[in-house]
Design a protein around this motif. Structure first.
Motif, PDB file in Angstrom:
ATOM      1  N   TRP A 195       0.824  -1.194   0.000  1.00  0.00           N
ATOM      2  CA  TRP A 195       0.000   0.000   0.000  1.00  0.00           C
ATOM      3  C   TRP A 195       0.868   1.257   0.000  1.00  0.00           C
ATOM      4  N   HIS A 196       0.508   2.181  -0.847  1.00  0.00           N
ATOM      5  CA  HIS A 196       1.141   3.491  -1.003  1.00  0.00           C
ATOM      6  C   HIS A 196       2.452   3.438  -1.789  1.00  0.00           C
ATOM      7  N   ASP A 197       2.812   2.268  -2.300  1.00  0.00           N
ATOM      8  CA  ASP A 197       3.957   2.168  -3.200  1.00  0.00           C
ATOM      9  C   ASP A 197       3.483   2.399  -4.636  1.00  0.00           C
ATOM     10  N   SER A 198       4.384   2.920  -5.464  1.00  0.00           N
ATOM     11  CA  SER A 198       4.036   3.243  -6.852  1.00  0.00           C
ATOM     12  C   SER A 198       5.068   2.681  -7.813  1.00  0.00           C
ATOM     13  N   ILE A 199       4.634   2.513  -9.052  1.00  0.00           N
ATOM     14  CA  ILE A 199       5.536   2.165 -10.142  1.00  0.00           C
ATOM     15  C   ILE A 199       5.114   2.971 -11.362  1.00  0.00           C
ATOM     16  N   SER A 200       6.085   3.454 -12.105  1.00  0.00           N
ATOM     17  CA  SER A 200       5.806   4.153 -13.353  1.00  0.00           C
ATOM     18  C   SER A 200       6.261   3.267 -14.502  1.00  0.00           C
ATOM     19  N   PHE A 201       5.344   3.019 -15.442  1.00  0.00           N
ATOM     20  CA  PHE A 201       5.648   2.155 -16.582  1.00  0.00           C
ATOM     21  C   PHE A 201       5.006   2.739 -17.827  1.00  0.00           C
ATOM     22  N   ASN A 202       5.827   3.021 -18.816  1.00  0.00           N
ATOM     23  CA  ASN A 202       5.313   3.508 -20.098  1.00  0.00           C
ATOM     24  C   ASN A 202       4.399   4.723 -19.911  1.00  0.00           C
ATOM     25  N   ASP A 203       4.821   5.631 -19.027  1.00  0.00           N
ATOM     26  CA  ASP A 203       4.082   6.865 -18.729  1.00  0.00           C
ATOM     27  C   ASP A 203       2.754   6.615 -18.029  1.00  0.00           C
ATOM     28  N   ILE A 204       2.613   5.451 -17.394  1.00  0.00           N
ATOM     29  CA  ILE A 204       1.441   5.146 -16.572  1.00  0.00           C
ATOM     30  C   ILE A 204       1.923   5.040 -15.125  1.00  0.00           C
ATOM     31  N   LEU A 205       1.373   5.861 -14.240  1.00  0.00           N
ATOM     32  CA  LEU A 205       1.712   5.792 -12.828  1.00  0.00           C
ATOM     33  C   LEU A 205       0.676   4.927 -12.124  1.00  0.00           C
ATOM     34  N   VAL A 206       1.133   3.852 -11.479  1.00  0.00           N
ATOM     35  CA  VAL A 206       0.247   2.919 -10.787  1.00  0.00           C
ATOM     36  C   VAL A 206       0.611   2.927  -9.310  1.00  0.00           C
ATOM     37  N   THR A 207      -0.375   3.147  -8.455  1.00  0.00           N
ATOM     38  CA  THR A 207      -0.157   3.212  -7.015  1.00  0.00           C
ATOM     39  C   THR A 207      -1.105   2.252  -6.313  1.00  0.00           C
ATOM     40  N   SER A 208      -0.544   1.416  -5.446  1.00  0.00           N
ATOM     41  CA  SER A 208      -1.347   0.512  -4.625  1.00  0.00           C
ATOM     42  C   SER A 208      -1.902   1.280  -3.430  1.00  0.00           C
ATOM     43  N   LEU A 209      -3.207   1.159  -3.216  1.00  0.00           N
ATOM     44  CA  LEU A 209      -3.857   1.857  -2.112  1.00  0.00           C
ATOM     45  C   LEU A 209      -4.690   0.880  -1.286  1.00  0.00           C
ATOM     46  N   PRO A 210      -5.064   1.259  -0.081  1.00  0.00           N
ATOM     47  CA  PRO A 210      -5.793   0.331   0.788  1.00  0.00           C
ATOM     48  C   PRO A 210      -7.180  -0.036   0.283  1.00  0.00           C
ATOM     49  N   SER A 211      -7.651  -1.159   0.741  1.00  0.00           N
ATOM     50  CA  SER A 211      -9.053  -1.560   0.667  1.00  0.00           C
ATOM     51  C   SER A 211      -9.291  -2.425   1.899  1.00  0.00           C
ATOM     52  N   GLN A 212     -10.524  -2.807   2.137  1.00  0.00           N
ATOM     53  CA  GLN A 212     -10.844  -3.665   3.287  1.00  0.00           C
ATOM     54  C   GLN A 212     -11.361  -4.992   2.768  1.00  0.00           C
ATOM     55  N   HIS A 213     -10.468  -5.956   2.666  1.00  0.00           N
ATOM     56  CA  HIS A 213     -10.864  -7.248   2.123  1.00  0.00           C
ATOM     57  C   HIS A 213     -10.012  -8.342   2.752  1.00  0.00           C
ATOM     58  N   TRP A 214      -9.684  -9.360   1.969  1.00  0.00           N
ATOM     59  CA  TRP A 214      -8.878 -10.458   2.480  1.00  0.00           C
ATOM     60  C   TRP A 214      -8.409 -11.283   1.299  1.00  0.00           C
ATOM     61  N   SER A 215      -7.595 -12.286   1.553  1.00  0.00           N
ATOM     62  CA  SER A 215      -7.086 -13.143   0.476  1.00  0.00           C
ATOM     63  C   SER A 215      -7.161 -14.593   0.898  1.00  0.00           C
ATOM     64  N   LYS A 216      -7.435 -15.429  -0.087  1.00  0.00           N
ATOM     65  CA  LYS A 216      -7.404 -16.890   0.123  1.00  0.00           C
ATOM     66  C   LYS A 216      -7.464 -17.552  -1.236  1.00  0.00           C
ATOM     67  N   ARG A 217      -6.497 -18.397  -1.526  1.00  0.00           N
ATOM     68  CA  ARG A 217      -6.458 -19.098  -2.803  1.00  0.00           C
ATOM     69  C   ARG A 217      -6.528 -20.611  -2.596  1.00  0.00           C
ATOM     70  N   THR A 218      -6.095 -21.069  -1.439  1.00  0.00           N
ATOM     71  CA  THR A 218      -6.124 -22.493  -1.116  1.00  0.00           C
ATOM     72  C   THR A 218      -6.647 -22.662   0.299  1.00  0.00           C
ATOM     73  N   VAL A 219      -6.945 -23.913   0.652  1.00  0.00           N
ATOM     74  CA  VAL A 219      -7.449 -24.173   2.003  1.00  0.00           C
ATOM     75  C   VAL A 219      -6.360 -24.009   3.051  1.00  0.00           C
ATOM     76  N   PHE A 220      -5.112 -23.897   2.622  1.00  0.00           N
ATOM     77  CA  PHE A 220      -4.010 -23.898   3.576  1.00  0.00           C
ATOM     78  C   PHE A 220      -3.601 -22.504   4.039  1.00  0.00           C
TER      79      PHE A 220
END
Length: 347
Positions: A195-220
């Motif tokens: 969160w709050h980190d950015s990357i610039s690629f091909n003149d596109i600025l992309v910034t990760s920002l917060p949300s309220q969620h969760w992650s799960k891809r497997t039962v483990f």
């Protein structure tokens, strides 16, 4: 009304109701960040003791009625030629492809959000929630994509078949901890952000920002990779993709203060019932309007509806509830739109 299908319930149970599993040590752990834990990640504004559902909640959910599927859902099917003509004419646009998948064209740059083109959002393609509306655009008809953002690793937002089809043709920007999944699938053109980190690629600025969620891809593993909303900026145009989220009165106001206002925002309005089960992680249309106001969005569009049956509200309800919420908060209808799949916004 029909009960939720056993297969859909199993997928929901797999995704939402298992107790926390023991995770591996979080190699990204930073004790100074409130969303980091030694074992993974967390939501700073939810009590950790209630972030996981119990089995009794799953059995209670099984008694809920599921929605009826509407026949002949109105979808605009967009051709490759239409997209090419718009791009050749230097027309900026937002196109809702379905669910949380959107194509944004800004000053010659193409951005894609949470692409899923498979028939099912599931670990397998013979079972699980099935698409009841076609994507507006076939994956083979996509233009060359510069950047793809992924909000989190749930199956309706991170689709293996789609990822493999696109592969390294675009830069995938993902939340912290998710890069390894891509590398394991043979996709190497990927970068991960906290969160709050950015990357610039091909003149596109992309910034990760917060949300309220969760992650799960497997039962483990649960909460072992981060979830994000995304700011995408090309020149002076700022687009905010909310991803998938619950509501709190702190994070989105902070986003608005620090990064807003936004020219356009894509905010989920579906998959919110029953509230006793979904409230922490999925907003309803009224909360979507609150987020629209919190982040200072000039115009917003609804996502995360009209594609898969994931929850119990009628599938035509999100758009109706959105209209009610706009009236309640005295906003103009054009400030927050519930598009039909395949509809454009031009700017």
């Amino acid at each position: 009304m029909k009960k939720l299908s056993i297969i859909s319930l199993l997928i929901i149970a797999f995704s939402l109701t298992l107790l926390f599993s023991k995770n591996h040590k979080n190699k990204y752990y930073d004790k100074n960040k409130s969303h980091h834990t030694p074992d993974g990640f967390t939501n700073p504004y939810i009590d950790p003791s209630i972030q996981s559902k119990k089995m009794k909640d799953f059995f209670k959910l099984m008694k809920e009625d599921g929605p009826e599927i509407l026949e002949n859902l109105d979808v605009n099917i967009i051709s490759k030629q239409e997209i090419e003509d718009l791009i050749r004419n230097e027309q900026n646009f937002y196109l809702w492809i379905g669910h949380s998948t959107a194509l944004i064209h800004l000053d010659g740059k193409n951005i894609l959000t949470d692409p899923i083109f498979s028939d099912r959002c599931s670990p397998v393609q013979f079972a699980g929630p099935k698409r009841y509306s076609r994507p507006a655009l076939e994956i083979s008809d996509l233009p060359d994509i510069d950047v793809i953002v992924i909000s989190h690793n749930h199956y309706d937002h991170l689709d293996y078949k789609t990822v493999k089809k696109i592969g390294d043709k675009a830069l995938w920007v993902v939340p912290l901890g998710l890069k390894k999944w891509f590398l394991d699938k043979g996709v190497n053109n990927v970068t991960e952000l906290d969160w709050h980190d950015s990357i610039s690629f091909n003149d596109i600025l992309v910034t990760s920002l917060p949300s309220q969620h969760w992650s799960k891809r497997t039962v483990f593993n649960s909460f072992d990779t981060l979830w994000s909303s995304w700011l995408i900026q090309v020149d002076d145009f700022k687009f905010w993709f909310a991803g998938d989220t619950g509501y709190n009165e702190i994070q989105f106001r902070e986003i608005g203060k620090s990064y807003g206002p936004f020219n356009l925002a894509a905010i989920p309005i579906g998959a919110y019932e029953p509230r006793w089960f979904m409230k922490n992680f999925h907003i309803n249309p009224e909360e979507a309007v609150k987020i629209h106001k919190d982040v200072f969005s000039e115009k917003s569009v609804g996502i995360h509806f009209s594609t898969f049956v994931l929850t119990t509200e009628p599938i035509d309800e999100p758009a109706k509830k959105l209209k009610q919420a706009l009236k309640k908060y005295r906003l103009k209808p054009e400030e927050f739109l519930a598009l039909k799949i395949g509809e454009f916004i031009f700017f």
